[in-house]
Design an enzyme around this catalytic site. Structure first.
Site, PDB file in Angstrom:
ATOM      1  CE1 TYR A 174       0.367   1.960   4.267  1.00  0.00           C
ATOM      2  CE2 TYR A 174       1.247  -0.271   4.345  1.00  0.00           C
ATOM      3  CZ  TYR A 174       1.141   1.001   4.892  1.00  0.00           C
ATOM      4  OH  TYR A 174       1.824   1.306   6.053  1.00  0.00           O
TER       5      TYR A 174
ATOM      6  CG  PHE B 142       5.244   9.181   1.863  1.00  0.00           C
ATOM      7  CD1 PHE B 142       4.782   9.420   0.579  1.00  0.00           C
ATOM      8  CD2 PHE B 142       6.261   8.251   2.044  1.00  0.00           C
ATOM      9  CE1 PHE B 142       5.332   8.749  -0.508  1.00  0.00           C
ATOM     10  CE2 PHE B 142       6.815   7.564   0.964  1.00  0.00           C
ATOM     11  CZ  PHE B 142       6.343   7.818  -0.306  1.00  0.00           C
ATOM     12  CD  GLU B 143       3.067   4.207   7.366  1.00  0.00           C
ATOM     13  OE1 GLU B 143       3.619   4.029   8.459  1.00  0.00           O
ATOM     14  OE2 GLU B 143       1.948   3.742   7.078  1.00  0.00           O
ATOM     15  CB  ILE B 144       5.531   3.032  -0.216  1.00  0.00           C
ATOM     16  CG1 ILE B 144       4.933   4.272  -0.901  1.00  0.00           C
ATOM     17  CG2 ILE B 144       5.429   1.816  -1.127  1.00  0.00           C
ATOM     18  CD1 ILE B 144       5.630   4.670  -2.199  1.00  0.00           C
TER      19      ILE B 144
ATOM     20  CG  HIS C  39       3.078   2.436  11.605  1.00  0.00           C
ATOM     21  ND1 HIS C  39       2.485   2.759  10.397  1.00  0.00           N
ATOM     22  CD2 HIS C  39       2.160   1.709  12.275  1.00  0.00           C
ATOM     23  CE1 HIS C  39       1.268   2.245  10.359  1.00  0.00           C
ATOM     24  NE2 HIS C  39       1.042   1.619  11.487  1.00  0.00           N
TER      25      HIS C  39
END
Length: 334
Positions: free
Chosen positions: A143, A231-233, A268
């Site tokens: 994601y 923002f995370e991938i 996280h």
């Protein structure tokens, strides 16, 4: 019973066979429609119009028909719209609500950002422990978290999901910043107890030196650095793993999402720093990005003079005194 989700399909050519099993994901409310469309427009123009990855939208209330029509019209790929289960967006049974309200009141009086917000706490807990197991996301491996009202300054001429997979990366970030200490006074204490109870989950060659100074290891104090998770991938299967599931359950039982104001960003970040080897964490140095109040812009000449990016490289949070990126470079290199 309200439907769990809705789907809007696009009519287009067959997708790229090299496209990854991934989605662009946004947790958003109906009143944020204009900000959502602004973020989508930039991600579509700068990246997704070439790849047509699907979008997944999640909300704690039913999406309006206007929201669905406007966002599906903006997307180049399919769109799906999911409802967050009520039990995942409310006080869990073990929380003392009176104690939680008293804590929120004190934080609000102390002018802690979002200190008095119950909704913000629900969101942080949901992003920490549940989104990755939503029925709409279970079919995906990857994601990209997109927030309403961001700025995305650079063309992305490659597939970041493929880059992550091909290079054995699990988690990625753009900006690293310290957390507000008043929001997480006991988060690190809880983490230390978890690490002592479950040493088997702590990765070898991890990134603990990013979050603890002077090579003091797990017994040292947290320096509050975290990857800014707006923002995370990332690999969804990391959050679904036994190690992370145990960590979230441990934290959830502690009650700090409601007795304090634990955010998903430090949760996280601590998890990635302890449960992954540092080689599996990636910094996207070529992305220009803003989430108010901070922005970063690639500083290399190619990005700046080629027209790939449109941002001021002299206005760059990477070089700000508050940036934790130099700390990351110390342990992982550039």
């Amino acid at each position: 019973m309200e439907p769990l989700h809705r789907r809007q399909r696009k009519i287009h050519c067959d997708p790229d066979p090299l496209r990854q099993n991934a989605t662009l994901m946004m947790l958003v409310r109906n009143f944020e429609i204009n900000d959502a469309l602004s973020s989508m427009r930039q991600i579509e123009d700068r990246f997704n119009r070439r790849y047509r990855y699907p979008w997944t939208f999640l909300n704690d209330e039913e999406f309006t028909q206007e929201f669905i029509q406007l966002t599906s019209g903006m997307a180049s790929g399919d769109t799906e719209y999911g409802l967050v289960p009520k039990e995942e967006w409310s006080w869990p049974d073990h929380i003392d609500r009176q104690k939680s309200r008293a804590s929120m009141k004190k934080m609000e009086d102390d002018e802690v950002i979002y200190g008095g917000s119950l909704t913000y706490r629900h969101m942080c807990r949901y992003n920490s422990g549940f989104f990755f197991n939503h029925p709409l996301l279970l079919k995906y491996d990857w994601y990209w978290r997109v927030e309403p009202s961001i700025e995305f300054y650079c063309d992305m001429n490659y597939d970041p999901f493929k880059l992550m997979k091909d290079n054995n990366k699990t988690y990625s970030f753009v900006i690293a910043i310290p957390e507000y200490p008043k929001t997480i006074p006991t988060l690190w204490d809880a983490t230390q107890r978890f690490a002592e109870r479950y040493p088997k989950y702590i990765a070898k060659d991890n990134a603990i030196d990013f979050i603890v100074d002077d090579q003091k290891g797990i017994k040292g104090p947290y320096n509050f650095c975290h990857f800014w998770s707006n923002f995370e991938i990332a690999d969804l299967n990391f959050w679904r793993s036994e190690a992370y599931t145990k960590y979230f359950q441990w934290l959830d039982e502690e009650g700090g999402f409601y007795y304090e104001r634990w955010g998903d960003a430090p949760v996280h970040s601590i998890a990635a720093s302890l449960l992954l080897s540092k080689e599996r964490i990636h910094h996207f140095a070529d992305i220009g990005y803003k989430h108010t109040p901070w922005l970063r812009c690639p500083t290399d000449d190619e990005s700046y003079f080629s027209g790939r990016c449109l941002c001021n490289r002299h206005e760059n949070f990477d070089e700000h005194v508050y940036s934790c990126l130099p700390k990351w470079f110390q342990i992982a290199g550039k």
